[in-house]
Design an enzyme around this catalytic site. Structure first.
Site, short mmCIF file in Angstrom:
data_model
loop_
_atom_site.label_atom_id
_atom_site.label_comp_id
_atom_site.label_asym_id
_atom_site.label_seq_id
_atom_site.Cartn_x
_atom_site.Cartn_y
_atom_site.Cartn_z
N PHE A 119 0.85 -1.19 0.00
CA PHE A 119 0.00 0.00 0.00
C PHE A 119 0.90 1.25 0.00
CE2 PHE A 119 -2.90 2.98 2.20
CZ PHE A 119 -4.05 2.78 1.46
N ASP A 133 1.50 -5.93 8.02
CA ASP A 133 0.36 -5.01 7.92
C ASP A 133 -0.89 -5.86 7.68
OD1 ASP A 133 -1.68 -3.29 7.02
OD2 ASP A 133 -0.20 -1.78 6.46
N TYR A 145 -11.05 0.47 10.10
CA TYR A 145 -12.20 1.00 9.37
C TYR A 145 -12.57 0.18 8.14
CZ TYR A 145 -8.34 3.43 6.96
OH TYR A 145 -7.18 3.74 6.31
N LYS A 146 -11.81 -0.87 7.86
CA LYS A 146 -12.14 -1.73 6.71
C LYS A 146 -13.06 -2.86 7.22
CE LYS A 146 -8.11 -0.06 4.33
NZ LYS A 146 -6.66 -0.16 4.18
N ARG A 152 -11.97 -3.40 -7.66
CA ARG A 152 -11.91 -4.26 -6.48
C ARG A 152 -13.32 -4.44 -5.92
NH1 ARG A 152 -7.95 -2.16 -1.98
NH2 ARG A 152 -9.70 -0.73 -1.77
C1 LIG Z 1 -5.90 0.96 4.40
C2 LIG Z 1 -4.44 0.73 4.58
C3 LIG Z 1 -3.66 1.64 5.30
C4 LIG Z 1 -4.29 2.88 5.87
O1 LIG Z 1 -3.47 3.62 6.65
P1 LIG Z 1 -4.01 4.79 7.59
O2 LIG Z 1 -2.77 5.42 8.04
O3 LIG Z 1 -4.77 4.15 8.72
O4 LIG Z 1 -4.88 5.69 6.77
C5 LIG Z 1 -2.31 1.35 5.46
N1 LIG Z 1 -1.77 0.22 4.95
C6 LIG Z 1 -2.50 -0.67 4.25
C7 LIG Z 1 -1.88 -1.92 3.71
C8 LIG Z 1 -3.86 -0.43 4.02
O5 LIG Z 1 -4.58 -1.29 3.33
#
Ligand SMILES: *Cc1c(COP(=O)(O)O)cnc(C)c1O
Length: 389
Positions: free
Chosen positions: A125, A191, A216-217, A363
């Site tokens: 990400f 992660d 939040y996912k 997705r």
């Molecule tokens: C959604 C996501 C994030 C989000 O990071 P925030 O700092 O909480 O906004 C980070 N890493 C991955 C792999 C994600 O899917």
């Protein structure tokens, strides 16, 4: 053999988790396949927020104790721990994923002094890439990309990897990569943003050192809900994170001059806790009560399989970019099409919500608590109507 709506109805009738959809409030007619970006709101959240406002009004500062706000970070951490295969005191809910990644990456590099490199996968990400780049710049280290051939050897301090790839949904070999990192004396940081709440995660079994994830996912904590951080028990007293705010002080209210880290994961906190977000998350996690992680996985796999099979029949112009094998895939299915962005926009007008990742990926997330097999059927019907011939 053509799959019919009746087949989807039969799958729902046999689904042991079917009743859990009532814990959510999904708008009528909407097929929500974007719970991997922002989970749908559990019904309990609105009431919990109203109760929070009431506690605040009635007890004012006393509500830190009377309403239990003070213990939320650890209590929520213990609830998340069950979903990620950790001990209750190995997880704390605090900050954001990116912020926690920064703190834990710096802490990891400090635990491996003299090592010059950090490894990540280029497919990770973007925020993880940016944070890793920032940490390397700060500490004068070199960043290598594992999926581009960077060697995993004794110069590596820490390896960062997503458990589930955010574009393709591919599940990484958590135990295998952790073992490879440990073989060369490196630490392993996972992660879990796209796995917790959708598929089983076994941090303990894999021997993982550190982990971060958002809520939040699939955990449905609401937009910007606080993230979590995991530190294996054996490392907790050695972790020294760089943002030494009063939130991580051993005696926050002593107002001492020098920083002294709190024991355990509490030292990962920086500031006063974001109580509103935590109250919402606490209520949201109730939606997982009485549900095993294996049952979540089975349901998600069943939804994904139905989607892939229906797409093969009705959406031949879409190219599957997720692994075909459901065991190798998290709770999402991704397809590529040159007109992906337009297809998704038109599907959204017809009540099917997925999301677009440039240049041409669509997705679709299958949150196992509230998506039904009939939703999957309905989604493919409506998407088929908008895919250019
Ligand atoms: C959604 C996501 C994030 C989000 O990071 P925030 O700092 O909480 O906004 C980070 N890493 C991955 C792999 C994600 O899917």
């Amino acid at each position: 053999m053509t799959i019919t709506r009746a087949d989807a109805v039969r799958l729902d009738a046999a689904d042991p988790l079917a009743g859990l959809r009532d814990r959510f409030d999904i708008p009528e007619g909407v097929v929500y396949l974007d719970g991997n970006s922002l989970g749908a709101p559990p019904r309990a959240v609105a009431g919990a927020l109203a109760a929070f406002a009431d506690d605040w009004r009635r007890d004012l500062i006393g509500a830190w104790g009377s309403a239990g706000w003070g213990g939320l970070a650890a209590r929520l951490g213990a609830r998340v721990a069950r979903l990620v295969g950790a001990a209750e005191d190995e997880v704390i809910v605090t900050d954001t994923t990116s912020g926690n990644l920064f703190k834990l990456l710096v802490a990891a590099c400090r635990m491996r002094p003299g090592r010059s490199r950090v490894l990540i996968e280029a497919a990770n990400f973007p925020s993880d890439l940016y944070v890793a780049q920032g940490v390397c710049e700060l500490l004068g280290l070199e960043l290598g990309y594992l999926d581009e051939g960077a060697p995993l050897d004794e110069t590596v301090a820490v390896v960062v990897h997503s458990h589930v790839d955010f574009r393709t949904g591919e599940i990484a070999d958590m135990a295998g990569l952790t073992a490879r990192a440990h073989d060369v004396g490196a630490l392993m940081l996972w992660d879990l943003c796209h796995s917790a709440g959708a598929i089983p995660v076994d941090l303990t079994g894999a021997g993982a050192d550190l982990a971060v994830g958002c809520t939040y996912k699939y955990l449905n904590g609401g937009p910007g809900s606080p993230a979590y951080a995991y530190v294996a028990g054996r490392l907790q007293d050695r972790v020294r994170q760089p943002i030494t705010g009063w939130g991580g002080h051993a005696r926050r209210f002593a107002m001492a001059r020098e920083f002294e880290p709190a024991p355990g994961t509490a030292r990962l906190q920086v500031s006063q806790a974001p109580v509103i977000g935590m109250v919402a998350l606490d209520a949201a996690l109730d939606a997982f009560e009485g549900v095993s992680v294996e049952a979540l996985r089975d349901k998600a796999a069943s939804l994904g399989e139905l989607f892939v099979a229906l797409a093969a029949e009705r959406l031949p112009a879409l190219r599957l970019v997720s692994p075909r094998d459901p065991a190798a895939r998290g709770s999402q299915v991704s397809f590529a099409h040159p007109a992906a962005e337009r297809i998704l926009a038109e599907a959204a007008e017809r009540g099917v919500v997925g999301d677009f990742r440039p240049p041409e990926t669509m997705r679709f997330g299958f949150a196992p608590l509230y998506v039904r097999h009939v939703d999957v059927y309905e989604a493919v019907e409506r998407i088929a109507a908008v895919v250019p011939a």
